[in-house]
Write a protein that holds these residues in place. Structure first.
Motif, PDB file in Angstrom:
ATOM      1  N   PRO A   1     -78.616  29.022 -45.707  1.00  0.00           N
ATOM      2  CA  PRO A   1     -77.204  29.217 -45.344  1.00  0.00           C
ATOM      3  C   PRO A   1     -76.709  28.059 -44.482  1.00  0.00           C
ATOM      4  CG  PRO A   1     -78.469  31.236 -44.979  1.00  0.00           C
ATOM      5  CD  PRO A   1     -79.462  30.165 -45.282  1.00  0.00           C
ATOM      6  N   PRO A   2     -75.409  27.775 -44.492  1.00  0.00           N
ATOM      7  CA  PRO A   2     -74.864  26.629 -43.724  1.00  0.00           C
ATOM      8  C   PRO A   2     -75.174  26.690 -42.237  1.00  0.00           C
ATOM      9  CG  PRO A   2     -73.220  27.480 -45.246  1.00  0.00           C
ATOM     10  CD  PRO A   2     -74.360  28.446 -45.279  1.00  0.00           C
ATOM     11  N   GLU A   3     -75.243  27.908 -41.666  1.00  0.00           N
ATOM     12  CA  GLU A   3     -75.468  28.004 -40.228  1.00  0.00           C
ATOM     13  C   GLU A   3     -76.870  27.547 -39.826  1.00  0.00           C
ATOM     14  OE1 GLU A   3     -76.058  32.197 -41.957  1.00  0.00           O
ATOM     15  OE2 GLU A   3     -74.662  30.508 -42.196  1.00  0.00           O
ATOM     16  N   VAL A   4     -77.828  27.566 -40.761  1.00  0.00           N
ATOM     17  CA  VAL A   4     -79.172  27.081 -40.470  1.00  0.00           C
ATOM     18  C   VAL A   4     -79.142  25.578 -40.230  1.00  0.00           C
ATOM     19  CG1 VAL A   4     -81.523  26.812 -41.369  1.00  0.00           C
ATOM     20  CG2 VAL A   4     -80.261  28.937 -41.775  1.00  0.00           C
ATOM     21  N   LEU A   5     -78.404  24.854 -41.072  1.00  0.00           N
ATOM     22  CA  LEU A   5     -78.265  23.407 -40.899  1.00  0.00           C
ATOM     23  C   LEU A   5     -77.548  23.074 -39.596  1.00  0.00           C
ATOM     24  CD1 LEU A   5     -78.636  20.552 -42.084  1.00  0.00           C
ATOM     25  CD2 LEU A   5     -76.459  20.843 -43.274  1.00  0.00           C
ATOM     26  N   ALA A   6     -76.584  23.913 -39.201  1.00  0.00           N
ATOM     27  CA  ALA A   6     -75.821  23.667 -37.975  1.00  0.00           C
ATOM     28  C   ALA A   6     -76.686  23.830 -36.729  1.00  0.00           C
ATOM     29  CB  ALA A   6     -74.632  24.613 -37.913  1.00  0.00           C
ATOM     30  N   ARG A   7     -77.792  24.584 -36.831  1.00  0.00           N
ATOM     31  CA  ARG A   7     -78.660  24.794 -35.671  1.00  0.00           C
ATOM     32  C   ARG A   7     -79.700  23.675 -35.529  1.00  0.00           C
ATOM     33  NH1 ARG A   7     -79.045  30.287 -37.821  1.00  0.00           N
ATOM     34  NH2 ARG A   7     -77.494  31.592 -36.781  1.00  0.00           N
ATOM     35  N   VAL A   8     -79.803  22.813 -36.519  1.00  0.00           N
ATOM     36  CA  VAL A   8     -80.765  21.711 -36.467  1.00  0.00           C
ATOM     37  C   VAL A   8     -80.323  20.686 -35.423  1.00  0.00           C
ATOM     38  CG1 VAL A   8     -81.750  19.775 -37.769  1.00  0.00           C
ATOM     39  CG2 VAL A   8     -81.491  22.014 -38.858  1.00  0.00           C
ATOM     40  N   ASN A   9     -81.261  20.200 -34.636  1.00  0.00           N
ATOM     41  CA  ASN A   9     -80.991  19.166 -33.634  1.00  0.00           C
ATOM     42  C   ASN A   9     -81.718  17.879 -34.017  1.00  0.00           C
ATOM     43  OD1 ASN A   9     -79.472  20.346 -31.148  1.00  0.00           O
ATOM     44  ND2 ASN A   9     -80.955  21.921 -31.714  1.00  0.00           N
ATOM     45  N   ILE A  10     -80.998  16.765 -33.968  1.00  0.00           N
ATOM     46  CA  ILE A  10     -81.549  15.452 -34.310  1.00  0.00           C
ATOM     47  C   ILE A  10     -81.396  14.535 -33.106  1.00  0.00           C
ATOM     48  CG2 ILE A  10     -81.374  13.448 -35.846  1.00  0.00           C
ATOM     49  CD1 ILE A  10     -80.104  15.356 -37.917  1.00  0.00           C
ATOM     50  N   ILE A  11     -82.471  13.839 -32.748  1.00  0.00           N
ATOM     51  CA  ILE A  11     -82.446  12.889 -31.628  1.00  0.00           C
ATOM     52  C   ILE A  11     -82.623  11.487 -32.190  1.00  0.00           C
ATOM     53  CG2 ILE A  11     -83.514  12.219 -29.440  1.00  0.00           C
ATOM     54  CD1 ILE A  11     -84.617  15.073 -29.243  1.00  0.00           C
TER      55      ILE A  11
ATOM     56  N   LEU B   1     -74.970   8.292 -38.623  1.00  0.00           N
ATOM     57  CA  LEU B   1     -75.487   9.536 -39.197  1.00  0.00           C
ATOM     58  C   LEU B   1     -74.374  10.555 -39.419  1.00  0.00           C
ATOM     59  CD1 LEU B   1     -78.912  10.474 -37.539  1.00  0.00           C
ATOM     60  CD2 LEU B   1     -78.416  10.112 -39.955  1.00  0.00           C
ATOM     61  N   LEU B   2     -73.483  10.667 -38.445  1.00  0.00           N
ATOM     62  CA  LEU B   2     -72.362  11.603 -38.590  1.00  0.00           C
ATOM     63  C   LEU B   2     -71.483  11.216 -39.771  1.00  0.00           C
ATOM     64  CD1 LEU B   2     -71.379  12.126 -34.826  1.00  0.00           C
ATOM     65  CD2 LEU B   2     -72.627  13.698 -36.317  1.00  0.00           C
ATOM     66  N   GLU B   3     -71.287   9.909 -39.987  1.00  0.00           N
ATOM     67  CA  GLU B   3     -70.524   9.454 -41.146  1.00  0.00           C
ATOM     68  C   GLU B   3     -71.214   9.838 -42.451  1.00  0.00           C
ATOM     69  OE1 GLU B   3     -70.036   5.278 -40.714  1.00  0.00           O
ATOM     70  OE2 GLU B   3     -68.626   5.425 -39.031  1.00  0.00           O
ATOM     71  N   GLU B   4     -72.538   9.683 -42.496  1.00  0.00           N
ATOM     72  CA  GLU B   4     -73.282  10.012 -43.706  1.00  0.00           C
ATOM     73  C   GLU B   4     -73.256  11.515 -43.975  1.00  0.00           C
ATOM     74  OE1 GLU B   4     -74.321   7.989 -45.872  1.00  0.00           O
ATOM     75  OE2 GLU B   4     -74.034   6.125 -44.734  1.00  0.00           O
ATOM     76  N   PHE B   5     -73.382  12.326 -42.929  1.00  0.00           N
ATOM     77  CA  PHE B   5     -73.303  13.772 -43.118  1.00  0.00           C
ATOM     78  C   PHE B   5     -71.921  14.180 -43.616  1.00  0.00           C
ATOM     79  CE2 PHE B   5     -76.958  14.204 -40.025  1.00  0.00           C
ATOM     80  CZ  PHE B   5     -77.816  14.792 -40.926  1.00  0.00           C
ATOM     81  N   ALA B   6     -70.886  13.526 -43.080  1.00  0.00           N
ATOM     82  CA  ALA B   6     -69.522  13.840 -43.518  1.00  0.00           C
ATOM     83  C   ALA B   6     -69.322  13.487 -44.986  1.00  0.00           C
ATOM     84  CB  ALA B   6     -68.507  13.100 -42.643  1.00  0.00           C
ATOM     85  N   SER B   7     -69.956  12.412 -45.443  1.00  0.00           N
ATOM     86  CA  SER B   7     -69.811  11.992 -46.843  1.00  0.00           C
ATOM     87  C   SER B   7     -70.492  12.947 -47.817  1.00  0.00           C
ATOM     88  CB  SER B   7     -70.378  10.582 -47.029  1.00  0.00           C
ATOM     89  OG  SER B   7     -71.790  10.582 -46.861  1.00  0.00           O
ATOM     90  N   LEU B   8     -71.400  13.808 -47.311  1.00  0.00           N
ATOM     91  CA  LEU B   8     -72.102  14.770 -48.175  1.00  0.00           C
ATOM     92  C   LEU B   8     -71.286  16.050 -48.380  1.00  0.00           C
ATOM     93  CD1 LEU B   8     -75.724  14.405 -46.704  1.00  0.00           C
ATOM     94  CD2 LEU B   8     -74.850  13.489 -48.865  1.00  0.00           C
ATOM     95  N   HIS B   9     -70.158  16.149 -47.666  1.00  0.00           N
ATOM     96  CA  HIS B   9     -69.224  17.267 -47.818  1.00  0.00           C
ATOM     97  C   HIS B   9     -69.891  18.613 -47.535  1.00  0.00           C
ATOM     98  CE1 HIS B   9     -66.431  14.390 -49.518  1.00  0.00           C
ATOM     99  NE2 HIS B   9     -67.336  14.050 -50.428  1.00  0.00           N
ATOM    100  N   THR B  10     -70.720  18.635 -46.500  1.00  0.00           N
ATOM    101  CA  THR B  10     -71.327  19.900 -46.085  1.00  0.00           C
ATOM    102  C   THR B  10     -70.346  20.666 -45.208  1.00  0.00           C
ATOM    103  OG1 THR B  10     -72.314  18.844 -44.156  1.00  0.00           O
ATOM    104  CG2 THR B  10     -73.648  18.957 -46.161  1.00  0.00           C
ATOM    105  N   ILE B  11     -70.451  21.997 -45.250  1.00  0.00           N
ATOM    106  CA  ILE B  11     -69.542  22.830 -44.442  1.00  0.00           C
ATOM    107  C   ILE B  11     -69.826  22.623 -42.960  1.00  0.00           C
ATOM    108  CG2 ILE B  11     -68.826  25.200 -43.931  1.00  0.00           C
ATOM    109  CD1 ILE B  11     -69.571  25.940 -46.791  1.00  0.00           C
ATOM    110  N   LEU B  12     -71.103  22.648 -42.603  1.00  0.00           N
ATOM    111  CA  LEU B  12     -71.530  22.435 -41.224  1.00  0.00           C
ATOM    112  C   LEU B  12     -72.568  21.325 -41.202  1.00  0.00           C
ATOM    113  CD1 LEU B  12     -71.955  26.176 -40.128  1.00  0.00           C
ATOM    114  CD2 LEU B  12     -70.021  24.666 -39.614  1.00  0.00           C
ATOM    115  N   ILE B  13     -72.670  20.598 -40.083  1.00  0.00           N
ATOM    116  CA  ILE B  13     -73.618  19.495 -39.965  1.00  0.00           C
ATOM    117  C   ILE B  13     -74.492  19.695 -38.732  1.00  0.00           C
ATOM    118  CG2 ILE B  13     -72.063  17.872 -41.114  1.00  0.00           C
ATOM    119  CD1 ILE B  13     -71.412  16.691 -38.392  1.00  0.00           C
ATOM    120  N   PRO B  14     -75.661  19.034 -38.686  1.00  0.00           N
ATOM    121  CA  PRO B  14     -76.549  19.185 -37.524  1.00  0.00           C
ATOM    122  C   PRO B  14     -75.943  18.567 -36.268  1.00  0.00           C
ATOM    123  CG  PRO B  14     -77.711  18.261 -39.420  1.00  0.00           C
ATOM    124  CD  PRO B  14     -76.258  18.207 -39.738  1.00  0.00           C
TER     125      PRO B  14
END
Length: 488
Positions: free
Chosen positions: A32-42, A52-65
């Motif tokens: 589910p999308p909320e699982v990806l939203a709980r992921v933390n990346i350092i 990274l935020l630009e690349e996640f935005a280009s994937l058109h995901t509902i929520l991002i890490p």
């Protein structure tokens, strides 16, 4: 797709942010999308975070890490009560006062002109000590036989470092602040292990604080490490030999070897990131062989003839031997310009900041403004150059050319109302000084200039300029607060 490994690597030549973002998306695509939203990346830099935020935005995901930077983990910690690190400049001045006292007490240690360089080098040493968690007493206790007295001079400066760190113990600098953040985070993870995945990506563990964080992430049940530029074409024997600092400390893979040793991981256990973008395997094999440590260069004769597709490995490579740095900068700028006209992404990688500035100057001639990841030093900006010129004239009388150059600066008298009249008077003053062959202008010369240009604004302008000339004639040693108030 499930994450079965805890440590991955990406080979050289891949687009790290794009491959990493796509890999994360691939791993969690069945959740589910909320699982990806709980992921933390350092990640290690703010630039990497933005990319990274630009690349996640280009994937058109509902929520991002959530993406964090190593230098600021406060959001990941949640309740970190330590104060923010104090200003680097403040610490430089505090350290400078201690170094100045040491030079005054022992003039044979260094000249007064070396004060700023010594302070800067000591500040870098302190940052290194804080980052690696090394106490100054450890350096002082080293058993070094001294024949020239050089080590004794070093010990004098280590006394300065010890005194300085004791006085500011309660106020961490950026390195100390980062280490306290990491240690606080690791203690929190030991007590309350995170339920969601934690990724640390793009770090090599070259700094002690970063290595401690990588170890902490690896111990987590859902902690994953992703290494950049990992060499998958090196043999176990060569990889193991790099761990000897005398053999491999200058090798690009040395930090990975030390990290894997600390984590008790074999070289073969590092898996390739499943979503790595296209790479040139023949080129990576060629570079891996070329960078073998000295004791293993005999393998060139054995493995060199076995390399395949050397034409593909060297495709696009060019060698240009420039006669001087200006020619080198022009050649690089022309290649960058060609790539821009072909709408291609291109990068210049060099540790030489002077070369970077020269290439930038060449590109500006064609209206191309490069994105410099290192930024522009303040002393090279327009306000910085202006302040440097003013500072140079604080204790010496300016020549006519120096005075006119200062007055013509866009920063000088920059208000829109009187800027035009200021430039007109500067032009007249330049003509007056050249006509009368005045090399060192003073208040008397300005009074004579006012006789020829006696207007209401001219009187105020000459009075203002005369006060500056009187300040510049101040001689002798003054307190820093005096020079600062006069400068600014």
């Amino acid at each position: 797709m499930e994450i079965n490994k805890k440590i991955f690597g990406m080979p050289c030549g891949v687009d790290f942010p794009r491959s990493f973002a796509y890999g994360i998306f691939k791993f969690f695509s069945d959740n589910p999308p909320e699982v990806l939203a709980r992921v933390n990346i350092i990640v290690n830099t703010k630039r990497m975070r933005l990319r990274l935020l630009e690349e996640f935005a280009s994937l058109h995901t509902i929520l991002i890490p959530k993406v964090h930077v190593l230098s600021d983990l406060s959001e990941l910690i949640g309740t970190f009560k330590n104060p923010n690190p104090s200003s680097h400049l403040q610490y430089r001045f505090e350290l400078m006062a201690l170094v100045q006292k040491l030079i005054e007490q022992e003039p044979n240690l260094a000249s007064k002109s070396a004060l700023y360089d010594l302070t800067d080098n000591l500040a870098k040493l302190i940052d290194e000590l804080q980052g690696e968690n090394v106490k100054p007493i450890t350096i002082k206790n080293l058993n070094v036989e001294d024949h020239s007295g050089h080590w004794q001079r070093i010990l004098h400066f280590m006394d300065v470092v010890t005194t300085y760190l004791e006085e500011r113990n309660l106020e961490p600098d950026s390195e100390g602040f980062q280490r306290k953040q990491v240690l606080t985070l690791l203690r929190a993870w030991e007590e309350y292990p995170p339920e969601s995945h934690i990724f640390i990506a793009g770090s090599t563990g070259s700094r002690g604080t970063t290595l401690e964080l990588i170890k902490g992430v690896y111990k987590l049940r859902k902690g994953v490490i992703v290494l950049p530029g990992f060499d998958f074409h090196m043999t176990e024997a060569v990889f193991g030999s790099i761990s000897d600092p005398l053999i491999g400390e200058d090798h690009p893979q040395y930090r990975f070897v030390k990290m894997l040793e600390d984590l008790n991981i074999k070289y073969s256990d590092v898996d390739i990131w499943p979503a790595s973008s296209s790479q040139s395997i023949p080129r990576n094999k060629l570079i891996s062989l070329a960078l073998r440590p000295a004791p293993f260069t005999d393998s060139w004769m054995l493995e060199g003839p076995r390399l395949e597709s050397l034409d593909r490995a060297c495709e696009g490579l060019s060698l240009f031997e420039a006669e001087n740095q200006r020619q080198e900068a022009l050649a690089i700028a022309m290649v960058l310009r060609q790539a821009v006209h072909q709408n291609k992404r291109v990068a210049l990688v060099t540790p030489d900041r002077r070369l970077t500035r020269q290439v930038t100057a060449e590109l500006l001639r064609w209206g191309i403004i490069p994105d410099d990841s290192a930024g522009l030093s303040f002393n090279l900006t327009l306000p910085g150059r202006f302040l440097r010129k003013v500072a140079a004239l604080l204790n010496t009388t300016p020549t006519s050319s120096e005075l006119i150059a200062l007055l013509k600066s866009p920063i000088c008298h920059s208000d829109q109302v009187n800027r035009g009249r200021h430039l007109l008077l500067v032009s007249k003053l330049e003509t007056f000084l050249r006509k009368n062959t005045i090399v060192d202008p003073n208040s008397e010369h300005l009074s004579n200039f006012l006789i020829e240009n006696n207007q209401e604004f001219s009187q105020k302008w000459v009075k203002w300029l005369s006060s500056f000339l009187l300040k510049s004639q101040k001689e002798g040693t003054q307190n820093f607060d005096y020079w600062l108030s006069e400068h600014v």
